[in-house]
Design a protein around this motif. Structure first.
Motif, short mmCIF file in Angstrom:
data_model
loop_
_atom_site.label_atom_id
_atom_site.label_comp_id
_atom_site.label_asym_id
_atom_site.label_seq_id
_atom_site.Cartn_x
_atom_site.Cartn_y
_atom_site.Cartn_z
N PRO A 130 0.81 -1.21 0.00
CA PRO A 130 0.00 0.00 0.00
C PRO A 130 0.85 1.27 0.00
CG PRO A 130 0.09 -0.93 2.20
CD PRO A 130 0.81 -1.90 1.30
N GLN A 131 0.34 2.30 -0.63
CA GLN A 131 0.98 3.61 -0.64
C GLN A 131 -0.08 4.68 -0.43
OE1 GLN A 131 3.02 3.44 -4.50
NE2 GLN A 131 4.96 3.30 -3.40
N LYS A 132 0.32 5.76 0.19
CA LYS A 132 -0.57 6.89 0.44
C LYS A 132 -1.93 6.40 0.96
CE LYS A 132 -1.65 11.47 -1.39
NZ LYS A 132 -1.77 12.35 -2.59
N SER A 133 -1.84 5.59 2.02
CA SER A 133 -3.04 4.94 2.54
C SER A 133 -3.13 5.07 4.06
CB SER A 133 -3.04 3.45 2.17
OG SER A 133 -3.11 3.28 0.77
N ILE A 134 -4.36 5.05 4.53
CA ILE A 134 -4.66 5.03 5.95
C ILE A 134 -5.52 3.81 6.22
CG2 ILE A 134 -5.85 6.22 7.85
CD1 ILE A 134 -5.24 8.87 6.30
N MET A 135 -5.14 3.05 7.24
CA MET A 135 -5.90 1.87 7.64
C MET A 135 -6.37 2.10 9.07
SD MET A 135 -4.65 -2.07 7.83
CE MET A 135 -5.31 -3.12 9.12
N LEU A 136 -7.65 1.96 9.27
CA LEU A 136 -8.18 2.20 10.61
C LEU A 136 -9.35 1.28 10.88
CD1 LEU A 136 -10.72 3.82 9.46
CD2 LEU A 136 -9.43 5.89 9.98
N GLY A 137 -9.80 1.31 12.12
CA GLY A 137 -10.96 0.52 12.48
C GLY A 137 -10.80 -0.20 13.80
N ASP A 138 -11.77 -1.06 14.07
CA ASP A 138 -11.74 -1.91 15.24
C ASP A 138 -10.98 -3.17 14.86
OD1 ASP A 138 -12.14 -3.53 17.41
OD2 ASP A 138 -14.33 -3.57 17.28
N LEU A 139 -9.71 -3.21 15.22
CA LEU A 139 -8.85 -4.35 14.88
C LEU A 139 -8.91 -5.43 15.96
CD1 LEU A 139 -5.74 -2.54 13.35
CD2 LEU A 139 -7.95 -3.12 12.30
N ASN A 140 -9.64 -5.15 17.03
CA ASN A 140 -9.93 -6.13 18.07
C ASN A 140 -8.69 -6.77 18.71
OD1 ASN A 140 -12.59 -6.62 19.12
ND2 ASN A 140 -13.25 -7.07 17.01
N ILE A 141 -7.58 -6.03 18.69
CA ILE A 141 -6.36 -6.46 19.36
C ILE A 141 -5.72 -5.24 20.02
CG2 ILE A 141 -4.03 -7.42 19.07
CD1 ILE A 141 -5.12 -9.02 16.70
N ALA A 142 -5.33 -5.42 21.27
CA ALA A 142 -4.55 -4.41 21.99
C ALA A 142 -3.11 -4.89 22.02
CB ALA A 142 -5.11 -4.23 23.40
N PRO A 143 -2.24 -4.38 21.14
CA PRO A 143 -0.94 -5.02 20.95
C PRO A 143 0.11 -4.74 22.02
CG PRO A 143 -1.20 -3.18 19.43
CD PRO A 143 -2.52 -3.36 20.13
N ARG A 144 0.09 -3.56 22.61
CA ARG A 144 1.17 -3.20 23.53
C ARG A 144 0.78 -3.46 24.98
NH1 ARG A 144 4.10 2.34 21.80
NH2 ARG A 144 3.62 2.77 23.98
N GLU A 145 1.79 -3.59 25.84
CA GLU A 145 1.52 -3.81 27.26
C GLU A 145 0.73 -2.65 27.85
OE1 GLU A 145 4.83 -4.91 29.67
OE2 GLU A 145 5.57 -6.43 28.26
N ASP A 146 0.98 -1.44 27.36
CA ASP A 146 0.26 -0.29 27.89
C ASP A 146 -1.01 0.03 27.09
OD1 ASP A 146 1.67 0.56 25.68
OD2 ASP A 146 2.68 2.23 26.67
N ASP A 147 -1.43 -0.93 26.26
CA ASP A 147 -2.73 -0.82 25.57
C ASP A 147 -3.83 -1.54 26.34
OD1 ASP A 147 -1.73 0.66 23.45
OD2 ASP A 147 -1.38 -1.08 22.18
#
Length: 262
Positions: free
Chosen positions: A142-159
């Motif tokens: 992908p180029q010049k793109s934004i990806m967003l939404g409910d990805l249903n994962i909290a990846p970081r420890e402080d997430d």
């Protein structure tokens, strides 16, 4: 010329149309991406949204389940709709704005309650969905793109509110985090929220099961805004409107915002 985006799992766009209108009035993002609309496209209340300046919509809908929509003040042209893992669900829609930016709106499967694909089909579907997403980005950089939404994962420890307690809870298990990281790496995506807010616990979801959701504050950051590296430096002003979770009859998610100078 800058523009702003927001992503929000609305948990029924028809039931909570008034909340959508309130957000449109108070924050007025140029592009508003909704997930879990739970509505056929033709029943999304566009007349009220158009009255607030959101004249354009691309969407995929289902009665009572899933559903994604991109509401925009600017013209937007549909360019893709993926059905990763062949689930037959309305979980993705993508459109291109007049400035050439492509916006991908995703609702990744939640994955059920047990983080074991041998006993929980939904968890396997979630992992397969993320694997096919990874493979797609590998094959179609992908180029010049934004990806967003409910990805249903909290990846970081402080997430999440407690990393150790949630390691075996769906949305924060190591295998999910790894699958999401592989999909992110495949598209060279930059986490814009964490680019802007690199430190500290931030959440976008609080369970309905908590009577005092704000006081207990057992949240997770499940909703994300990513951008490709070629435009990531243009991203800024990330924030989560936590107070929206406290509106009357709210979604269990709060909207996440970012702006881009493009």
């Amino acid at each position: 010329m800058g523009f702003s985006l927001a992503t929000w799992n609305i948990n029924s766009v028809r039931l909570r149309a008034g909340l959508v209108e309130r957000l449109m009035t108070e924050d007025a993002p140029d592009v508003l991406c909704l997930q879990e609309c739970k509505s056929p496209v033709e029943l999304i209340p566009m007349e009220a949204f158009r009255a607030l300046g959101y004249e354009h919509m691309i969407a995929r809908g289902q009665k009572g389940y899933n559903g994604v929509a991109i509401l925009s003040k600017q013209p937007i042209t549909e360019v893709a709709s993926f059905d990763f893992a062949g689930l037959g669900h309305a979980r993705h829609i993508a459109g291109q704005l007049e400035n050439g930016v492509t916006v991908h709106n995703f609702y990744v499967p939640a994955g059920g309650d047990k983080p074991d694909r041998e006993i929980n089909e939904k968890f396997g579907q979630k992992l397969d969905y993320l694997t096919e997403m990874r493979d797609w980005w590998h094959a179609n950089a992908p180029q010049k793109s934004i990806m967003l939404g409910d990805l249903n994962i909290a990846p970081r420890e402080d997430d999440v509110w407690n990393h150790k307690q949630l390691l075996k809870i769906v949305s924060h298990t190591p295998i999910e985090v790894e699958h999401l990281a592989q999909a992110q790496d495949a598209g060279n995506w930059v986490d814009i929220t964490r680019q802007d807010i690199p430190e500290g616990q931030i959440y976008s979801w609080w369970s309905y099961r908590a009577k005092d959701w704000s006081g207990a504050d057992k949240g997770r950051r499940l909703d994300h805004i990513w951008a490709t590296q070629d435009i990531a430096n243009a991203g800024h002003s990330s924030r989560i409107r936590r107070d929206v979770r406290g509106w009357e009859q709210p979604s269990d998610h709060a909207p996440v915002f970012a702006s881009f100078d493009l």
